[in-house]
Design an enzyme around this catalytic site. Sequence first.
Site, mmCIF file in Angstrom:
data_model
loop_
_atom_site.group_PDB
_atom_site.id
_atom_site.type_symbol
_atom_site.label_atom_id
_atom_site.label_comp_id
_atom_site.label_asym_id
_atom_site.label_seq_id
_atom_site.Cartn_x
_atom_site.Cartn_y
_atom_site.Cartn_z
ATOM 1 N NE ARG A 159 -3.844 -2.281 0.647
ATOM 2 C CZ ARG A 159 -3.811 -3.436 0.008
ATOM 3 N NH1 ARG A 159 -2.949 -3.627 -0.992
ATOM 4 N NH2 ARG A 159 -4.634 -4.407 0.318
ATOM 5 C CB SER A 229 -8.783 -1.336 4.412
ATOM 6 O OG SER A 229 -9.156 -2.524 3.788
ATOM 7 C CD GLU A 325 -5.436 0.689 2.795
ATOM 8 O OE1 GLU A 325 -5.063 -0.384 3.298
ATOM 9 O OE2 GLU A 325 -6.278 0.760 1.888
HETATM 10 P P1 NAP Z 1 -9.648 -11.442 4.525
HETATM 11 O O1 NAP Z 1 -9.762 -12.486 3.462
HETATM 12 O O2 NAP Z 1 -10.658 -11.386 5.612
HETATM 13 O O3 NAP Z 1 -8.203 -11.525 5.175
HETATM 14 C C1 NAP Z 1 -7.780 -10.599 6.169
HETATM 15 C C2 NAP Z 1 -6.373 -10.143 5.850
HETATM 16 O O4 NAP Z 1 -5.501 -11.242 5.860
HETATM 17 C C3 NAP Z 1 -6.325 -9.528 4.475
HETATM 18 O O5 NAP Z 1 -6.311 -8.142 4.642
HETATM 19 C C4 NAP Z 1 -5.103 -10.105 3.824
HETATM 20 O O6 NAP Z 1 -4.012 -9.204 3.698
HETATM 21 C C5 NAP Z 1 -4.659 -11.206 4.738
HETATM 22 N N1 NAP Z 1 -4.749 -12.481 3.991
HETATM 23 C C6 NAP Z 1 -5.845 -13.262 3.826
HETATM 24 N N2 NAP Z 1 -5.529 -14.372 3.123
HETATM 25 C C7 NAP Z 1 -4.221 -14.265 2.809
HETATM 26 C C8 NAP Z 1 -3.314 -15.076 2.079
HETATM 27 N N3 NAP Z 1 -3.720 -16.227 1.525
HETATM 28 N N4 NAP Z 1 -2.039 -14.650 1.946
HETATM 29 C C9 NAP Z 1 -1.625 -13.479 2.492
HETATM 30 N N5 NAP Z 1 -2.432 -12.671 3.193
HETATM 31 C C10 NAP Z 1 -3.714 -13.054 3.354
HETATM 32 O O7 NAP Z 1 -9.560 -10.000 3.820
HETATM 33 P P2 NAP Z 1 -10.703 -9.044 3.298
HETATM 34 O O8 NAP Z 1 -10.802 -7.883 4.207
HETATM 35 O O9 NAP Z 1 -11.947 -9.814 2.943
HETATM 36 O O10 NAP Z 1 -10.014 -8.492 1.970
HETATM 37 C C11 NAP Z 1 -9.734 -9.358 0.887
HETATM 38 C C12 NAP Z 1 -8.697 -8.694 0.005
HETATM 39 O O11 NAP Z 1 -9.172 -7.448 -0.509
HETATM 40 C C13 NAP Z 1 -7.407 -8.371 0.745
HETATM 41 O O12 NAP Z 1 -6.316 -8.591 -0.119
HETATM 42 C C14 NAP Z 1 -7.557 -6.904 1.089
HETATM 43 O O13 NAP Z 1 -6.317 -6.251 1.205
HETATM 44 C C15 NAP Z 1 -8.341 -6.383 -0.096
HETATM 45 N N6 NAP Z 1 -9.143 -5.228 0.319
HETATM 46 C C16 NAP Z 1 -8.529 -3.998 0.341
HETATM 47 C C17 NAP Z 1 -9.265 -2.909 0.752
HETATM 48 C C18 NAP Z 1 -8.643 -1.547 0.809
HETATM 49 O O14 NAP Z 1 -9.356 -0.575 0.990
HETATM 50 N N7 NAP Z 1 -7.350 -1.436 0.715
HETATM 51 C C19 NAP Z 1 -10.593 -3.039 1.128
HETATM 52 C C20 NAP Z 1 -11.164 -4.292 1.111
HETATM 53 C C21 NAP Z 1 -10.422 -5.389 0.708
HETATM 54 P P3 NAP Z 1 -3.767 -8.197 2.457
HETATM 55 O O15 NAP Z 1 -4.626 -7.033 2.717
HETATM 56 O O16 NAP Z 1 -2.315 -7.857 2.599
HETATM 57 O O17 NAP Z 1 -4.087 -8.887 1.193
#
Ligand code: NAP
Length: 342
Positions: A159, A229, A325
Amino acid sequence: MNHSLKPWNTFGIQRNAKQLVRAENIQQLLDVWRNATENGEPVLILGEGSNVLFLEDFAGTVIINRLMGIKVEERADSWHLHVGAGENWHQLVQFTLENGMAGLENLALIPGCAGSSPIQNIGAYGIELKHVCEYVDCVELATGDALRLTAAQCRFGYRDSIFKHEYQDRYVIVAIGLRLAKRWQPVLTYGDLTRLDPLTVTPREVFDAVCHMRMTKLPDPKVHGNAGSFFKNPVIGSKTAGKLLAQWPSAPHYPQADGSVKLAAGWLIDQCQLKGATQGGAAVHQQQALVLINQDQATSEDVVRLAHYVRQRVGEKFNVWLEPEVRFIGRTGEVNAVETIA
Ligand code: NAP
Protein backbone atom coordinates in the site's frame (compact mmCIF):
# COMPACT_ATOMS: atom_id res chain seq x y z
CA MET A 1 -15.85 28.20 0.50
CA ASN A 2 -19.00 26.98 -1.13
CA HIS A 3 -18.04 24.02 -3.29
CA SER A 4 -19.24 20.93 -1.49
CA LEU A 5 -16.78 18.05 -1.34
CA LYS A 6 -19.47 15.59 -0.28
CA PRO A 7 -19.90 14.12 -3.79
CA TRP A 8 -16.11 13.94 -4.12
CA ASN A 9 -15.29 11.69 -1.18
CA THR A 10 -16.73 8.18 -0.85
CA PHE A 11 -16.92 8.68 2.94
CA GLY A 12 -19.67 11.21 2.18
CA ILE A 13 -18.26 13.73 4.66
CA GLN A 14 -19.64 17.25 4.25
CA ARG A 15 -16.79 19.71 3.83
CA ASN A 16 -16.27 22.51 1.33
CA ALA A 17 -13.48 23.71 -0.91
CA LYS A 18 -12.85 27.25 -2.08
CA GLN A 19 -12.66 26.13 -5.71
CA LEU A 20 -13.37 22.88 -7.53
CA VAL A 21 -12.41 22.15 -11.15
CA ARG A 22 -12.69 19.04 -13.32
CA ALA A 23 -9.63 18.75 -15.57
CA GLU A 24 -10.20 16.91 -18.84
CA ASN A 25 -6.79 17.51 -20.40
CA ILE A 26 -3.27 18.05 -19.14
CA GLN A 27 -3.01 21.68 -20.22
CA GLN A 28 -6.19 22.60 -18.37
CA LEU A 29 -4.94 20.81 -15.27
CA LEU A 30 -1.61 22.65 -15.39
CA ASP A 31 -3.29 26.03 -15.94
CA VAL A 32 -5.57 25.57 -12.94
CA TRP A 33 -2.64 24.42 -10.79
CA ARG A 34 -0.50 27.40 -11.87
CA ASN A 35 -3.29 29.93 -11.26
CA ALA A 36 -3.97 28.66 -7.78
CA THR A 37 -0.28 28.41 -6.90
CA GLU A 38 0.41 31.95 -8.10
CA ASN A 39 -2.37 33.12 -5.79
CA GLY A 40 -0.66 31.31 -2.93
CA GLU A 41 -3.48 28.79 -2.62
CA PRO A 42 -3.08 25.08 -1.90
CA VAL A 43 -4.10 22.54 -4.53
CA LEU A 44 -5.38 19.01 -4.06
CA ILE A 45 -5.68 16.63 -7.01
CA LEU A 46 -8.32 13.94 -6.58
CA GLY A 47 -9.49 10.94 -8.57
CA GLU A 48 -12.71 9.68 -7.02
CA GLY A 49 -11.90 10.54 -3.40
CA SER A 50 -12.10 6.89 -2.37
CA ASN A 51 -9.20 6.93 0.08
CA VAL A 52 -9.46 10.33 1.78
CA LEU A 53 -10.93 11.82 4.94
CA PHE A 54 -11.49 15.59 4.84
CA LEU A 55 -10.78 16.87 8.34
CA GLU A 56 -11.64 20.51 7.55
CA ASP A 57 -12.77 22.72 4.69
CA PHE A 58 -10.08 22.90 2.02
CA ALA A 59 -8.73 26.44 1.67
CA GLY A 60 -7.82 26.19 -2.01
CA THR A 61 -8.53 24.44 -5.30
CA VAL A 62 -9.50 20.79 -5.66
CA ILE A 63 -8.77 19.46 -9.14
CA ILE A 64 -10.72 16.40 -10.20
CA ASN A 65 -8.49 14.39 -12.55
CA ARG A 66 -10.62 13.37 -15.53
CA LEU A 67 -7.93 12.54 -18.09
CA MET A 68 -9.60 9.74 -20.03
CA GLY A 69 -8.83 7.17 -22.73
CA ILE A 70 -7.73 3.55 -23.04
CA LYS A 71 -5.34 2.38 -25.77
CA VAL A 72 -4.58 -1.29 -26.32
CA GLU A 73 -1.61 -2.77 -28.11
CA GLU A 74 -1.36 -6.48 -28.80
CA ARG A 75 2.03 -8.19 -28.84
CA ALA A 76 2.95 -11.85 -29.33
CA ASP A 77 2.69 -12.82 -25.67
CA SER A 78 0.95 -9.92 -23.96
CA TRP A 79 -1.50 -7.04 -24.06
CA HIS A 80 -0.28 -3.55 -23.29
CA LEU A 81 -2.74 -0.96 -22.06
CA HIS A 82 -2.20 2.76 -21.78
CA VAL A 83 -4.93 4.10 -19.49
CA GLY A 84 -5.84 7.72 -18.74
CA ALA A 85 -5.59 8.52 -15.03
CA GLY A 86 -9.27 9.50 -14.73
CA GLU A 87 -10.65 6.17 -16.00
CA ASN A 88 -12.72 4.33 -13.38
CA TRP A 89 -10.75 1.31 -12.15
CA HIS A 90 -13.59 -1.23 -12.03
CA GLN A 91 -14.80 -0.28 -15.50
CA LEU A 92 -11.25 -0.84 -16.72
CA VAL A 93 -11.26 -4.33 -15.17
CA GLN A 94 -14.58 -5.05 -16.92
CA PHE A 95 -13.28 -3.67 -20.22
CA THR A 96 -10.24 -5.98 -20.14
CA LEU A 97 -12.31 -9.08 -19.39
CA GLU A 98 -14.92 -8.27 -22.04
CA ASN A 99 -12.09 -8.00 -24.55
CA GLY A 100 -10.47 -11.30 -23.62
CA MET A 101 -7.60 -9.86 -21.59
CA ALA A 102 -7.21 -11.60 -18.23
CA GLY A 103 -5.10 -10.59 -15.25
CA LEU A 104 -7.06 -7.88 -13.43
CA GLU A 105 -10.00 -10.03 -12.24
CA ASN A 106 -8.81 -10.21 -8.58
CA LEU A 107 -8.83 -6.41 -8.50
CA ALA A 108 -12.54 -6.11 -9.40
CA LEU A 109 -14.71 -3.59 -7.55
CA ILE A 110 -11.85 -1.63 -6.02
CA PRO A 111 -13.18 1.93 -5.85
CA GLY A 112 -11.28 4.79 -7.44
CA CYS A 113 -9.48 5.72 -10.64
CA ALA A 114 -6.74 4.08 -12.68
CA GLY A 115 -4.45 7.02 -11.94
CA SER A 116 -4.83 6.54 -8.19
CA SER A 117 -4.02 2.82 -8.35
CA PRO A 118 -0.21 3.18 -8.26
CA ILE A 119 -0.26 5.66 -5.36
CA GLN A 120 -1.02 3.01 -2.81
CA ASN A 121 -0.24 0.06 -5.06
CA ILE A 122 -3.81 -1.23 -4.78
CA GLY A 123 -4.11 -4.89 -3.98
CA ALA A 124 -6.69 -7.52 -3.27
CA TYR A 125 -6.91 -11.32 -3.10
CA GLY A 126 -3.24 -11.88 -3.79
CA ILE A 127 -2.68 -9.47 -6.70
CA GLU A 128 -1.19 -6.01 -6.44
CA LEU A 129 -0.96 -3.34 -9.10
CA LYS A 130 2.82 -3.80 -9.16
CA HIS A 131 2.35 -7.26 -10.70
CA VAL A 132 0.80 -5.77 -13.86
CA CYS A 133 2.15 -2.21 -13.94
CA GLU A 134 4.74 -1.41 -16.64
CA TYR A 135 5.00 2.33 -16.15
CA VAL A 136 3.36 5.43 -14.71
CA ASP A 137 3.27 8.64 -16.74
CA CYS A 138 3.56 11.85 -14.71
CA VAL A 139 3.81 15.54 -15.45
CA GLU A 140 5.80 17.89 -13.27
CA LEU A 141 3.30 20.54 -12.20
CA ALA A 142 5.68 23.50 -12.05
CA THR A 143 7.29 22.94 -15.48
CA GLY A 144 4.81 20.81 -17.45
CA ASP A 145 7.63 18.33 -18.17
CA ALA A 146 6.47 14.78 -18.90
CA LEU A 147 8.15 11.89 -17.17
CA ARG A 148 7.71 8.11 -17.45
CA LEU A 149 8.55 6.04 -14.37
CA THR A 150 9.12 2.32 -14.79
CA ALA A 151 7.44 0.05 -12.26
CA ALA A 152 10.81 -0.37 -10.49
CA GLN A 153 11.19 3.41 -10.19
CA CYS A 154 7.74 3.63 -8.60
CA ARG A 155 9.16 1.76 -5.55
CA PHE A 156 5.95 -0.15 -4.94
CA GLY A 157 5.51 -1.51 -1.42
CA TYR A 158 2.62 -2.70 0.70
CA ARG A 159 0.00 0.00 0.00
CA ASP A 160 2.88 2.31 -0.76
CA SER A 161 4.87 3.90 -3.59
CA ILE A 162 7.07 6.87 -4.44
CA PHE A 163 3.84 8.84 -5.03
CA LYS A 164 3.24 8.92 -1.27
CA HIS A 165 6.75 10.27 -0.71
CA GLU A 166 9.11 12.25 -2.98
CA TYR A 167 6.58 12.48 -5.81
CA GLN A 168 3.60 13.45 -3.67
CA ASP A 169 3.19 17.14 -4.43
CA ARG A 170 5.40 17.97 -7.38
CA TYR A 171 3.89 15.59 -9.95
CA VAL A 172 0.49 14.59 -11.24
CA ILE A 173 -0.16 11.12 -12.61
CA VAL A 174 -1.66 11.41 -16.09
CA ALA A 175 -1.71 7.77 -17.27
CA ILE A 176 -0.62 4.27 -16.35
CA GLY A 177 0.74 1.44 -18.50
CA LEU A 178 -0.29 -2.15 -17.79
CA ARG A 179 1.03 -5.42 -19.18
CA LEU A 180 -1.31 -8.40 -19.14
CA ALA A 181 0.31 -11.69 -20.12
CA LYS A 182 -1.65 -13.79 -22.60
CA ARG A 183 -0.63 -16.92 -20.69
CA TRP A 184 -3.01 -16.50 -17.79
CA GLN A 185 -2.29 -17.93 -14.37
CA PRO A 186 -5.16 -17.63 -11.92
CA VAL A 187 -4.30 -16.45 -8.39
CA LEU A 188 -6.59 -18.42 -6.10
CA THR A 189 -4.87 -18.19 -2.71
CA TYR A 190 -7.45 -16.07 -0.86
CA GLY A 191 -10.85 -16.77 0.74
CA ASP A 192 -13.49 -18.36 -1.48
CA LEU A 193 -11.09 -18.36 -4.45
CA THR A 194 -9.28 -21.34 -2.90
CA ARG A 195 -12.38 -23.43 -3.68
CA LEU A 196 -12.06 -22.85 -7.43
CA ASP A 197 -10.30 -25.43 -9.61
CA PRO A 198 -7.14 -23.88 -11.09
CA LEU A 199 -7.30 -26.25 -14.07
CA THR A 200 -10.77 -25.32 -15.27
CA VAL A 201 -11.51 -21.89 -13.79
CA THR A 202 -12.05 -18.94 -16.16
CA PRO A 203 -11.12 -15.28 -15.55
CA ARG A 204 -14.85 -14.48 -15.52
CA GLU A 205 -15.46 -16.98 -12.70
CA VAL A 206 -12.69 -15.42 -10.62
CA PHE A 207 -14.12 -11.97 -11.33
CA ASP A 208 -17.61 -13.12 -10.27
CA ALA A 209 -16.28 -14.72 -7.08
CA VAL A 210 -14.32 -11.58 -6.15
CA CYS A 211 -17.37 -9.38 -6.81
CA HIS A 212 -19.51 -11.70 -4.70
CA MET A 213 -17.06 -11.66 -1.77
CA ARG A 214 -16.70 -7.91 -1.89
CA MET A 215 -20.43 -7.25 -2.18
CA THR A 216 -21.28 -9.51 0.77
CA LYS A 217 -18.52 -8.26 3.10
CA LEU A 218 -17.90 -4.66 2.22
CA PRO A 219 -20.33 -1.76 2.62
CA ASP A 220 -21.64 -0.09 -0.53
CA PRO A 221 -20.43 3.53 -0.38
CA LYS A 222 -23.74 4.61 -1.96
CA VAL A 223 -25.54 3.27 1.13
CA HIS A 224 -22.97 3.88 3.86
CA GLY A 225 -20.09 6.17 3.01
CA ASN A 226 -16.66 4.65 3.60
CA ALA A 227 -13.13 4.63 2.27
CA GLY A 228 -12.49 0.88 2.19
CA SER A 229 -10.02 -0.50 4.71
CA PHE A 230 -9.51 2.28 7.22
CA PHE A 231 -6.36 0.75 8.74
CA LYS A 232 -3.35 -0.96 7.22
CA ASN A 233 -2.65 -4.54 8.17
CA PRO A 234 0.21 -4.22 10.67
CA VAL A 235 3.51 -5.81 9.72
CA ILE A 236 5.59 -6.67 12.79
CA GLY A 237 8.99 -8.22 13.51
CA SER A 238 9.23 -12.00 13.87
CA LYS A 239 10.17 -11.88 17.59
CA THR A 240 7.19 -9.68 18.48
CA ALA A 241 5.00 -11.90 16.32
CA GLY A 242 6.25 -15.00 18.15
CA LYS A 243 5.24 -13.51 21.52
CA LEU A 244 1.87 -12.40 20.24
CA LEU A 245 1.13 -15.77 18.65
CA ALA A 246 2.09 -17.63 21.85
CA GLN A 247 -0.68 -15.69 23.59
CA TRP A 248 -3.15 -15.65 20.66
CA PRO A 249 -2.47 -18.83 18.65
CA SER A 250 -5.54 -18.38 16.46
CA ALA A 251 -4.47 -14.94 15.20
CA PRO A 252 -4.33 -14.96 11.38
CA HIS A 253 -0.76 -14.20 10.37
CA TYR A 254 1.16 -14.21 7.11
CA PRO A 255 4.98 -14.45 7.09
CA GLN A 256 6.54 -12.03 4.60
CA ALA A 257 9.55 -12.58 2.37
CA ASP A 258 11.76 -10.37 4.59
CA GLY A 259 11.01 -12.37 7.77
CA SER A 260 8.41 -9.96 9.16
CA VAL A 261 4.84 -11.07 9.82
CA LYS A 262 1.63 -9.47 8.56
CA LEU A 263 -1.36 -9.55 10.92
CA ALA A 264 -4.99 -9.07 9.92
CA ALA A 265 -6.09 -5.71 11.37
CA GLY A 266 -9.75 -6.70 10.97
CA TRP A 267 -9.24 -9.73 13.24
CA LEU A 268 -7.48 -7.64 15.92
CA ILE A 269 -10.36 -5.13 15.92
CA ASP A 270 -12.97 -7.87 15.99
CA GLN A 271 -11.25 -9.52 19.02
CA CYS A 272 -11.85 -6.27 20.90
CA GLN A 273 -15.59 -6.71 20.21
CA LEU A 274 -15.68 -3.51 18.24
CA LYS A 275 -17.91 -4.49 15.31
CA GLY A 276 -20.79 -2.04 15.37
CA ALA A 277 -19.05 0.34 17.82
CA THR A 278 -20.01 3.97 17.16
CA GLN A 279 -18.87 7.51 17.86
CA GLY A 280 -21.49 10.00 16.75
CA GLY A 281 -22.52 9.05 13.21
CA ALA A 282 -19.45 6.90 12.51
CA ALA A 283 -19.42 3.14 13.05
CA VAL A 284 -17.21 0.07 12.72
CA HIS A 285 -18.78 -2.00 9.92
CA GLN A 286 -20.62 -5.12 11.18
CA GLN A 287 -19.38 -7.47 8.43
CA GLN A 288 -15.77 -6.26 8.20
CA ALA A 289 -14.21 -4.56 11.22
CA LEU A 290 -11.45 -3.02 9.13
CA VAL A 291 -13.90 -0.62 7.50
CA LEU A 292 -15.25 2.46 9.28
CA ILE A 293 -18.54 3.72 7.85
CA ASN A 294 -20.50 6.91 7.76
CA GLN A 295 -23.61 5.43 9.36
CA ASP A 296 -25.59 8.57 9.99
CA GLN A 297 -24.31 11.94 8.83
CA ALA A 298 -20.93 11.41 10.44
CA THR A 299 -18.56 14.33 10.76
CA SER A 300 -14.84 13.88 10.31
CA GLU A 301 -14.52 14.47 14.07
CA ASP A 302 -16.74 11.41 14.63
CA VAL A 303 -14.52 9.32 12.34
CA VAL A 304 -11.32 10.53 14.03
CA ARG A 305 -12.76 9.82 17.50
CA LEU A 306 -13.79 6.33 16.40
CA ALA A 307 -10.41 5.63 14.79
CA HIS A 308 -8.69 6.79 17.98
CA TYR A 309 -10.90 4.54 20.08
CA VAL A 310 -10.24 1.51 17.85
CA ARG A 311 -6.47 2.16 17.85
CA GLN A 312 -6.45 2.52 21.65
CA ARG A 313 -8.45 -0.66 22.29
CA VAL A 314 -6.36 -2.76 19.90
CA GLY A 315 -3.13 -1.23 21.24
CA GLU A 316 -4.05 -1.94 24.87
CA LYS A 317 -5.01 -5.55 24.16
CA PHE A 318 -2.29 -6.59 21.69
CA ASN A 319 0.37 -3.87 21.94
CA VAL A 320 -0.02 -3.45 18.18
CA TRP A 321 -0.71 0.13 17.13
CA LEU A 322 -2.81 0.44 14.00
CA GLU A 323 -2.10 3.06 11.38
CA PRO A 324 -4.66 4.51 8.97
CA GLU A 325 -4.50 3.50 5.32
CA VAL A 326 -6.90 6.34 4.50
CA ARG A 327 -5.21 9.70 3.84
CA PHE A 328 -6.23 12.65 6.00
CA ILE A 329 -6.64 16.05 4.33
CA GLY A 330 -6.54 19.27 6.37
CA ARG A 331 -7.10 22.92 5.35
CA THR A 332 -4.05 23.13 3.14
CA GLY A 333 -3.19 19.54 2.30
CA GLU A 334 -2.40 16.13 3.69
CA VAL A 335 -1.72 15.83 7.42
CA ASN A 336 -0.16 13.02 9.43
CA ALA A 337 -2.97 10.51 9.96
CA VAL A 338 -1.24 8.54 12.73
CA GLU A 339 -0.66 11.71 14.81
CA THR A 340 -4.27 12.77 14.20
CA ILE A 341 -5.72 9.61 15.74
CA ALA A 342 -3.02 8.93 18.37
P1 NAP B 1 -9.65 -11.44 4.53
O1 NAP B 1 -9.76 -12.49 3.46
O2 NAP B 1 -10.66 -11.39 5.61
O3 NAP B 1 -8.20 -11.52 5.17
C1 NAP B 1 -7.78 -10.60 6.17
C2 NAP B 1 -6.37 -10.14 5.85
O4 NAP B 1 -5.50 -11.24 5.86
C3 NAP B 1 -6.33 -9.53 4.48
O5 NAP B 1 -6.31 -8.14 4.64
C4 NAP B 1 -5.10 -10.10 3.82
O6 NAP B 1 -4.01 -9.20 3.70
C5 NAP B 1 -4.66 -11.21 4.74
N1 NAP B 1 -4.75 -12.48 3.99
C6 NAP B 1 -5.85 -13.26 3.83
N2 NAP B 1 -5.53 -14.37 3.12
C7 NAP B 1 -4.22 -14.26 2.81
C8 NAP B 1 -3.31 -15.08 2.08
N3 NAP B 1 -3.72 -16.23 1.53
N4 NAP B 1 -2.04 -14.65 1.95
C9 NAP B 1 -1.62 -13.48 2.49
N5 NAP B 1 -2.43 -12.67 3.19
C10 NAP B 1 -3.71 -13.05 3.35
O7 NAP B 1 -9.56 -10.00 3.82
P2 NAP B 1 -10.70 -9.04 3.30
O8 NAP B 1 -10.80 -7.88 4.21
O9 NAP B 1 -11.95 -9.81 2.94
O10 NAP B 1 -10.01 -8.49 1.97
C11 NAP B 1 -9.73 -9.36 0.89
C12 NAP B 1 -8.70 -8.69 0.00
O11 NAP B 1 -9.17 -7.45 -0.51
C13 NAP B 1 -7.41 -8.37 0.74
O12 NAP B 1 -6.32 -8.59 -0.12
C14 NAP B 1 -7.56 -6.90 1.09
O13 NAP B 1 -6.32 -6.25 1.21
C15 NAP B 1 -8.34 -6.38 -0.10
N6 NAP B 1 -9.14 -5.23 0.32
C16 NAP B 1 -8.53 -4.00 0.34
C17 NAP B 1 -9.27 -2.91 0.75
C18 NAP B 1 -8.64 -1.55 0.81
O14 NAP B 1 -9.36 -0.58 0.99
N7 NAP B 1 -7.35 -1.44 0.71
C19 NAP B 1 -10.59 -3.04 1.13
C20 NAP B 1 -11.16 -4.29 1.11
C21 NAP B 1 -10.42 -5.39 0.71
P3 NAP B 1 -3.77 -8.20 2.46
O15 NAP B 1 -4.63 -7.03 2.72
O16 NAP B 1 -2.32 -7.86 2.60
O17 NAP B 1 -4.09 -8.89 1.19
